[in-house]
Scaffold this motif. Structure first.
Motif, mmCIF file in Angstrom:
data_model
loop_
_atom_site.group_PDB
_atom_site.id
_atom_site.type_symbol
_atom_site.label_atom_id
_atom_site.label_comp_id
_atom_site.label_asym_id
_atom_site.label_seq_id
_atom_site.Cartn_x
_atom_site.Cartn_y
_atom_site.Cartn_z
ATOM 1 N N GLY A 25 11.667 -24.902 52.141
ATOM 2 C CA GLY A 25 11.417 -23.767 53.026
ATOM 3 C C GLY A 25 11.906 -24.021 54.441
ATOM 4 N N LEU A 26 11.703 -25.226 54.945
ATOM 5 C CA LEU A 26 12.177 -25.567 56.285
ATOM 6 C C LEU A 26 13.705 -25.552 56.347
ATOM 7 N N ILE A 27 14.355 -26.105 55.324
ATOM 8 C CA ILE A 27 15.819 -26.126 55.298
ATOM 9 C C ILE A 27 16.377 -24.706 55.256
ATOM 10 N N GLU A 28 15.826 -23.875 54.405
ATOM 11 C CA GLU A 28 16.316 -22.496 54.295
ATOM 12 C C GLU A 28 16.063 -21.721 55.588
ATOM 13 N N ARG A 29 14.974 -22.014 56.252
ATOM 14 C CA ARG A 29 14.667 -21.385 57.544
ATOM 15 C C ARG A 29 15.733 -21.736 58.582
ATOM 16 N N LEU A 30 16.158 -23.005 58.596
ATOM 17 C CA LEU A 30 17.179 -23.450 59.545
ATOM 18 C C LEU A 30 18.538 -22.831 59.231
ATOM 19 N N ALA A 31 18.876 -22.792 57.953
ATOM 20 C CA ALA A 31 20.154 -22.200 57.560
ATOM 21 C C ALA A 31 20.201 -20.727 57.930
ATOM 22 N N ALA A 32 19.108 -20.019 57.695
ATOM 23 C CA ALA A 32 19.062 -18.591 58.008
ATOM 24 C C ALA A 32 19.164 -18.343 59.507
ATOM 25 N N ALA A 33 18.644 -19.268 60.307
ATOM 26 C CA ALA A 33 18.692 -19.110 61.759
ATOM 27 C C ALA A 33 20.083 -19.349 62.329
ATOM 28 N N GLY A 34 20.932 -20.058 61.586
ATOM 29 C CA GLY A 34 22.293 -20.311 62.049
ATOM 30 C C GLY A 34 22.445 -21.528 62.937
ATOM 31 N N VAL A 35 21.632 -22.564 62.685
ATOM 32 C CA VAL A 35 21.822 -23.799 63.440
ATOM 33 C C VAL A 35 23.192 -24.382 63.112
ATOM 34 N N ASP A 36 23.685 -25.258 63.979
ATOM 35 C CA ASP A 36 25.031 -25.801 63.794
ATOM 36 C C ASP A 36 25.082 -26.935 62.784
ATOM 37 N N SER A 37 23.995 -27.664 62.656
ATOM 38 C CA SER A 37 23.872 -28.683 61.612
ATOM 39 C C SER A 37 22.396 -28.970 61.397
ATOM 40 N N ALA A 64 21.561 -28.820 48.886
ATOM 41 C CA ALA A 64 21.525 -27.690 47.954
ATOM 42 C C ALA A 64 21.041 -26.409 48.614
ATOM 43 N N HIS A 65 20.217 -26.526 49.656
ATOM 44 C CA HIS A 65 19.595 -25.342 50.239
ATOM 45 C C HIS A 65 20.082 -25.035 51.652
ATOM 46 N N ALA A 66 21.032 -25.798 52.154
ATOM 47 C CA ALA A 66 21.523 -25.577 53.518
ATOM 48 C C ALA A 66 22.643 -24.554 53.588
ATOM 49 N N GLY A 67 23.118 -24.084 52.460
ATOM 50 C CA GLY A 67 24.222 -23.130 52.473
ATOM 51 C C GLY A 67 25.471 -23.764 53.055
ATOM 52 N N GLU A 68 26.073 -23.072 54.039
ATOM 53 C CA GLU A 68 27.289 -23.565 54.669
ATOM 54 C C GLU A 68 27.022 -24.497 55.852
ATOM 55 N N VAL A 69 25.749 -24.736 56.160
ATOM 56 C CA VAL A 69 25.412 -25.572 57.316
ATOM 57 C C VAL A 69 25.582 -27.046 56.960
ATOM 58 N N PRO A 70 26.330 -27.817 57.741
ATOM 59 C CA PRO A 70 26.498 -29.249 57.444
ATOM 60 C C PRO A 70 25.173 -30.001 57.523
ATOM 61 N N VAL A 71 24.999 -30.975 56.649
ATOM 62 C CA VAL A 71 23.791 -31.788 56.617
ATOM 63 C C VAL A 71 24.130 -33.213 57.036
ATOM 64 N N ILE A 72 23.426 -33.692 58.057
ATOM 65 C CA ILE A 72 23.552 -35.071 58.533
ATOM 66 C C ILE A 72 22.367 -35.849 57.976
ATOM 67 N N VAL A 73 22.620 -37.007 57.387
ATOM 68 C CA VAL A 73 21.573 -37.743 56.670
ATOM 69 C C VAL A 73 21.368 -39.123 57.298
ATOM 70 N N GLY A 74 20.117 -39.437 57.612
ATOM 71 C CA GLY A 74 19.787 -40.747 58.139
ATOM 72 C C GLY A 74 19.894 -41.824 57.079
ATOM 73 N N ILE A 75 20.541 -42.941 57.437
ATOM 74 C CA ILE A 75 20.705 -44.048 56.489
ATOM 75 C C ILE A 75 20.152 -45.352 57.058
ATOM 76 N N SER A 76 19.268 -45.255 58.038
ATOM 77 C CA SER A 76 18.757 -46.452 58.707
ATOM 78 C C SER A 76 17.832 -47.248 57.786
ATOM 79 N N ALA A 77 17.924 -48.570 57.885
ATOM 80 C CA ALA A 77 17.083 -49.468 57.106
ATOM 81 C C ALA A 77 17.104 -50.838 57.773
ATOM 82 N N LEU A 78 16.206 -51.717 57.340
ATOM 83 C CA LEU A 78 16.100 -53.036 57.965
ATOM 84 C C LEU A 78 17.291 -53.935 57.659
ATOM 85 N N ARG A 79 17.836 -53.852 56.455
ATOM 86 C CA ARG A 79 18.919 -54.729 56.038
ATOM 87 C C ARG A 79 20.211 -53.959 55.890
ATOM 88 N N THR A 80 21.313 -54.605 56.211
ATOM 89 C CA THR A 80 22.627 -53.985 56.043
ATOM 90 C C THR A 80 22.862 -53.613 54.590
#
Length: 297
Positions: A25-37, A64-80
């Motif tokens: 629901g949060l993702i679809e809300r952001l996509a509908a609002a037209g955020v840039d990413s 899957a639910h962001a439509g055409e809006v690009p999704v940036i994904v966090g990949i942070s972790a303790l070990r490389t």
């Protein structure tokens, strides 16, 4: 892609599971609002509290639910090793870019942090945003280190934690960093109370917590600044000063935003992983009144 408003939603969860319905629901809300990413699995996304499989699931749902809006994904972790595995998962799930902070338990040196980004970028096929968040990582980047990392292939943006309050000092800070990074690398401000000042000072993006919950409010500030209406951007931000004060009072934005999501019926309660808790009692009542006053609820 790494310009304008990048909205970072909460990952609602309890001790048993992720609330996938609320997250979608949060993702679809952001996509509908037209955020840039859309930025998932940042600090507001509670990445540190999730398993690799849970993070992969969140990424797939967001894409899957962001439509055409690009999704940036966090990949942070303790070990490389874990960072590289998370980067592989993010790419396989369709992420448009990744976000990496120097997460640590033992304090990291500049060379160790540079090595982390060097190893990660060598394996990536999507752009990377450098996540500078000393409040959670307890690592402080120098502008010179940002400059070195920004030369690595694939680095496309730097997410700085804030700018000075005084507009001229803010502009000088952004301009100094810009002289050290390649022309194609964007500079984005985080720390929502500083966003209008940072955008007016020349930042290309706002990596926004409040944008992940109330995107129209954050978009109004962003679009005003992008159009050169600096005073309007500041006025819209200053209208939210009581909210910014709560962020400062509670050691950051997470508890406040999670409580706001619950109060706005955008997430069930509880929405944070223990031992974290949302606001209770009078503090919760005060936030509910503030959201109504600001017409956010």
């Amino acid at each position: 892609m790494l310009t304008g408003l990048s909205a970072f939603p909460l990952t609602p969860m309890n001790e048993q599971t992720i609330d996938e319905v609320a997250f979608v629901g949060l993702i679809e809300r952001l996509a509908a609002a037209g955020v840039d990413s859309i930025g998932v699995l940042g600090s507001t996304g509670n990445y540190a509290y999730l398993t690799r499989d849970e993070r992969a699931r969140i990424t797939r749902l967001a894409v899957a639910h962001a439509g055409e809006v690009p999704v940036i994904v966090g990949i942070s972790a303790l070990r490389t090793r874990e960072v590289l595995a998370l980067a592989e998962d993010a790419e396989a799930s369709g992420a448009s870019a990744v976000l990496l902070a120097p997460m640590s338990y033992q304090p990291l040196s500049d060379e160790e942090v540079f090595g982390l980004y060097q190893d990660a970028t060598a394996r990536l096929s999507v752009p990377m945003c450098v996540y500078d968040n000393p409040g959670t990582t307890h690592f402080t980047f120098s502008d010179e280190l940002h400059g070195r990392i920004a030369q690595l292939p694939g680095v496309a943006s730097i997410k700085i934690p804030g700018v000075p309050v005084e507009p001229e000092a803010a502009r000088e800070r952004v301009e100094r960093l810009r002289t050290l990074v390649p022309a194609g690398v964007t500079i984005g401000v985080s720390g929502d109370p500083m966003a209008a000042i940072g955008l007016n000072a020349g930042c290309d993006a706002w990596y926004s917590v409040i944008g992940g919950l109330f995107p129209e409010t954050a978009l109004a500030i962003t679009r005003a600044a992008q159009a050169g209406r600096a005073e309007e951007a500041l006025r819209l931000s200053q209208r939210l000063e009581s909210l910014w004060a709560l962020f400062r009072q509670h050691g950051g934005s997470l508890r406040v935003v999670a409580t706001a999501a619950e109060l706005s019926k955008l997430a069930e309660s509880p929405s944070l992983p223990l031992p974290l808790k949302t606001l209770e009692g009078r503090e919760r009542q005060a936030l509910a009144a503030l959201l109504e006053e600001l017409a956010l609820a």
